[in-house]
Design a protein around this motif. Structure first.
Motif, short mmCIF file in Angstrom:
data_model
loop_
_atom_site.label_atom_id
_atom_site.label_comp_id
_atom_site.label_asym_id
_atom_site.label_seq_id
_atom_site.Cartn_x
_atom_site.Cartn_y
_atom_site.Cartn_z
N GLU A 251 4.21 -1.89 -0.74
CA GLU A 251 4.18 -1.77 0.75
C GLU A 251 5.13 -1.13 1.48
N LEU A 286 -3.08 -2.78 2.05
CA LEU A 286 -2.43 -2.03 2.31
C LEU A 286 -2.45 -1.02 3.42
N VAL A 289 -0.57 -1.27 6.53
CA VAL A 289 0.51 -1.18 6.60
C VAL A 289 0.72 0.24 6.42
#
Length: 428
Positions: A251, A286, A289
């Motif tokens: 991240e 992910l 993000v």
């Protein structure tokens, strides 16, 4: 004894050799040095079972101990039930019971012990703690020597909230009861050896880094697959593991990529190339993000798992290797020197690494090839990415330093001599 099998060295692991390249390198090195070698290994996963077929033509003998999905339904139920019952009894019985402990900590320790005892060796070498119990038992019965390879600081693999769990307690029990009984100990990182020496009051182990043979730089991957390894544009940031999941620093990388894009001028397209199997639900997590950081979906690229002997060659097709160990998560992760940072160097890849105890050691040995940054600091990470993305000449200088470090310092041709010297010393 009828059916007795004589070798010089027997290596033991509870997992697949295909998932433990360190053990495979040791077995190959021993055979090269003229030793007769057998390997006793767990067989529990279909992917690992298939991957282990690559060792059929090796000069060392591989003997499997089946459990989990690779065992018959009856055997699987028996081993699982035994572990569950032993764990329950171990939790309520106030006195320590070795009989229960070795059945509660792993599905197949008695079977590993039985198979290992069937092999008459001068030296038994264990990889991972469940194998150590089998090695010590066989060595005691055969009046042989025993060694243990500490790839990790095992008691440091538990977060603070799990320190009093049954698994953590049994891990400490195995370390304290069996490691001091070894005739030698090797460790995959200086910090791991130092911790064990202090905690167990033993002689400092020999450090044998988890490096790769120079021969793995080329010739192991089909040409057509190698051509598709890297994206066809921009800068590829590369990371691999068996599992792509949370708490691995990914991240922070995507946030740093977004920040670099906003700060940089004339920046080439950035791609995060990830090799491994997605943890359940993590891919979308992910990518969410990444989108919030301003990245497109095609900037997160997934690559399938690859054979261990292809990892260095495949890494060489990318531009920057990512070594993202998290120092505050677990003590073991802070101390370790992972396969990936050493594979990147051998591949001639500059490395962006988090500032952990283990990775600081590698940086100090090859400072021009490894750039350190705090684990959760996307600002510093973005600056490191910008430095190499905006200046190809700087990145090429770092790549040259990485290639040199891999050739002159971080490769198995050098490290295996330390391992072989330890073995010869014990046997002599």
């Amino acid at each position: 004894m009828k059916g007795e099998k004589n070798v010089d060295v027997c290596l033991i692991t509870p997992g697949h050799p295909s998932k433990n390249p360190r053990l495979v390198k040791e077995a190959d090195a021993l055979v090269e040095a003229g030793f007769e070698v057998a390997v006793v290994a767990g067989d529990y996963h279909p992917w690992g079972h298939e991957a282990d077929e690559q060792f059929a033509d090796r000069e060392w003998r591989l003997e499997h101990v089946e459990y989990g999905p690779m065992a018959s339904p009856l055997r699987r139920a028996m081993l699982s039930g035994r572990k569950r019952i032993a764990g329950a009894l171990d939790s309520v019985i106030p006195v320590e019971s070795e009989f229960l402990n070795l059945r509660a900590i792993h599905w197949a320790i008695p079977e590993l012990m039985q198979r290992t005892r069937s092999i008459h060796a001068d030296l038994y070498i264990a990889h991972y703690l469940p194998a150590l119990l089998a090695a010590v038992a066989a060595a005691q019965e055969r009046e042989a020597k025993v060694g243990f390879d500490a790839e990790d600081f095992h008691r440091g693999e538990f977060p603070e909230r799990e320190q009093e769990s049954q698994k953590a307690r049994l891990t400490r029990w195995m370390e304290e009861k069996f490691i001091p009984r070894c005739d030698y100990l090797t460790a995959a990182a200086p910090g791991v050896g130092k911790e064990y020496a202090e905690i167990l009051d033993i002689f400092p182990p020999t450090t044998v880094l988890n490096v790769f043979p120079l021969s793995q730089r080329s010739g192991h991957t089909p040409t057509e697959e190698l051509a598709e390894e890297s994206p066809d544009r921009g800068l590829s940031l590369y990371w691999y593991s068996q599992t792509i999941g949370p708490d691995r620093g990914l991240e922070t990388v995507v946030q740093a990529m977004g920040l670099a894009q906003r700060k940089g001028k004339d920046l080439p397209p950035l791609t995060l190339s990830l090799r491994g199997s997605w943890a359940s639900g993590y891919e979308e997590e992910l990518r969410t993000v990444a989108r919030s950081a301003g990245l497109d979906d095609n900037q997160i690229r997934h690559l399938d798992r690859a054979a261990p002997d292809q990892l260095v060659e495949r890494a060489s097709q990318h531009d920057v290797g990512l070594a993202l160990e998290q120092p505050d998560a677990l003590r073991a992760r802070d101390l370790c020197i992972t396969n990936k940072i050493l594979a990147y160097l051998l591949a001639g890849l500059p490395v962006l690494a988090t500032d952990t105890d283990g990775q600081r050691y590698v940086h100090d040995e090859a400072p021009e090839a490894v750039a350190l940054c705090p684990a959760e600091d996307e600002e510093v990470m973005a600056d490191r990415i910008l430095r190499w993305a905006q200046s190809p000449s700087r990145r090429l200088e770092a790549a040259d330093a990485a290639e040199r470090a891999g050739r002159e310092r971080f490769n198995w041709a050098l490290e295996k001599e330390k391992f072989l010297s330890q073995v010869r010393s014990v046997l002599d």
